[in-house]
Design an enzyme around this catalytic site. Sequence first.
Site, mmCIF file in Angstrom:
data_model
loop_
_atom_site.group_PDB
_atom_site.id
_atom_site.type_symbol
_atom_site.label_atom_id
_atom_site.label_comp_id
_atom_site.label_asym_id
_atom_site.label_seq_id
_atom_site.Cartn_x
_atom_site.Cartn_y
_atom_site.Cartn_z
ATOM 1 N N ASP A 210 -13.961 23.229 7.280
ATOM 2 C CA ASP A 210 -13.037 22.247 6.325
ATOM 3 C C ASP A 210 -12.262 22.005 6.151
ATOM 4 O OD1 ASP A 210 -13.455 19.620 4.767
ATOM 5 O OD2 ASP A 210 -14.046 21.140 2.467
ATOM 6 N N GLY B 55 -11.131 18.481 -6.394
ATOM 7 C CA GLY B 55 -11.740 18.684 -7.647
ATOM 8 C C GLY B 55 -12.447 17.584 -8.318
ATOM 9 N N GLY C 206 -13.708 14.901 -1.847
ATOM 10 C CA GLY C 206 -13.118 14.592 -2.908
ATOM 11 C C GLY C 206 -14.120 13.719 -3.705
ATOM 12 N N ALA C 207 -15.122 13.635 -3.949
ATOM 13 C CA ALA C 207 -16.447 13.193 -4.209
ATOM 14 C C ALA C 207 -16.651 13.742 -5.352
ATOM 15 C CB ALA C 207 -17.585 12.787 -2.845
ATOM 16 N N THR D 77 -16.035 21.101 -5.547
ATOM 17 C CA THR D 77 -16.096 21.650 -6.953
ATOM 18 C C THR D 77 -17.373 21.374 -7.969
ATOM 19 O OG1 THR D 77 -13.661 20.751 -6.431
ATOM 20 C CG2 THR D 77 -14.506 21.116 -8.999
#
Length: 284
Positions: free
Chosen positions: A82, A181, A209-210, A233
């Site tokens: 990633d 985040g 970013g999900a 996150t």
Amino acid sequence: MYVVSTKQMLNNAQRGGYAVPAFNIHNLETMQVVVETAANLHAPVIIAGTPGTFTHAGTENLLALVSAMAKQYHHPLAIHLDHHTKFDDIAQKVRSGVRSVMIDASHLPFAQNISRVKEVVDFCHRFDVSVEAELGQLGGQEDDVQVNEADALYTNPVQAREFAEATGIDSLAVAIGTAHGMYASAPVLDFSRLENIRQWVNLPLVLHGASGLSTKDIQQTIKLGICKINVATELKNAFSQALKNYLTEHPEATDPRDYLQSAKSAMRDVVSKVIADCGCEGRA
């Protein structure tokens, strides 16, 4: 047999109208929770790691763990690089056995992004390794890379087609309003932009970013072409908060095998919810 490329996973998701979750792992416990939960739910999942994770755990160690757990649970797994940026680093990990790569050159101008990505694609496809790349830039922080919200760029749908054709990538990460985040307030996703990208690009699309997105928003992105959902996150926060709570309530605790159970339980809830949101239960 059980450690696979993401290409077939994502093509199946595209045909089936669901998404495959990619969970960023940071330690053994995270990997245990992801694999055990996925196996119990018969759900396809991707084990993802940033450069920092591979440095922390060691490439050979991660590969050995994924292979052993895939065999133990008789469950196919993909291990994925990633947000990797360096060709030599990617090449070394591919030669070690990694079969899925994200080359992130999204910070470069369009032509240079194409050039950098194509170099990686040409190399990786020789080893039957699938390649993801990003067009546009998400705000927030991933590993040591920080992108201010003002510098975040949305994906241009017309450029996306040119980018996909020029590079030969297997999947495209798009920027439609998410960020790395957790969110202070609910983000406003550009669904019309995503729909337009889908009309121009026939590849599986990826949403970074999900963490913290609503079920409704995740499922709407899947309807519009997202085939891979990245979560990092949300897992870290669940782990750390549960661990802090346990140690506050049990200050005498000294055995990690005991006090990590609450953290694993909290992560299990996150993984189960993400799999449900992605609609991939029973698809492995």
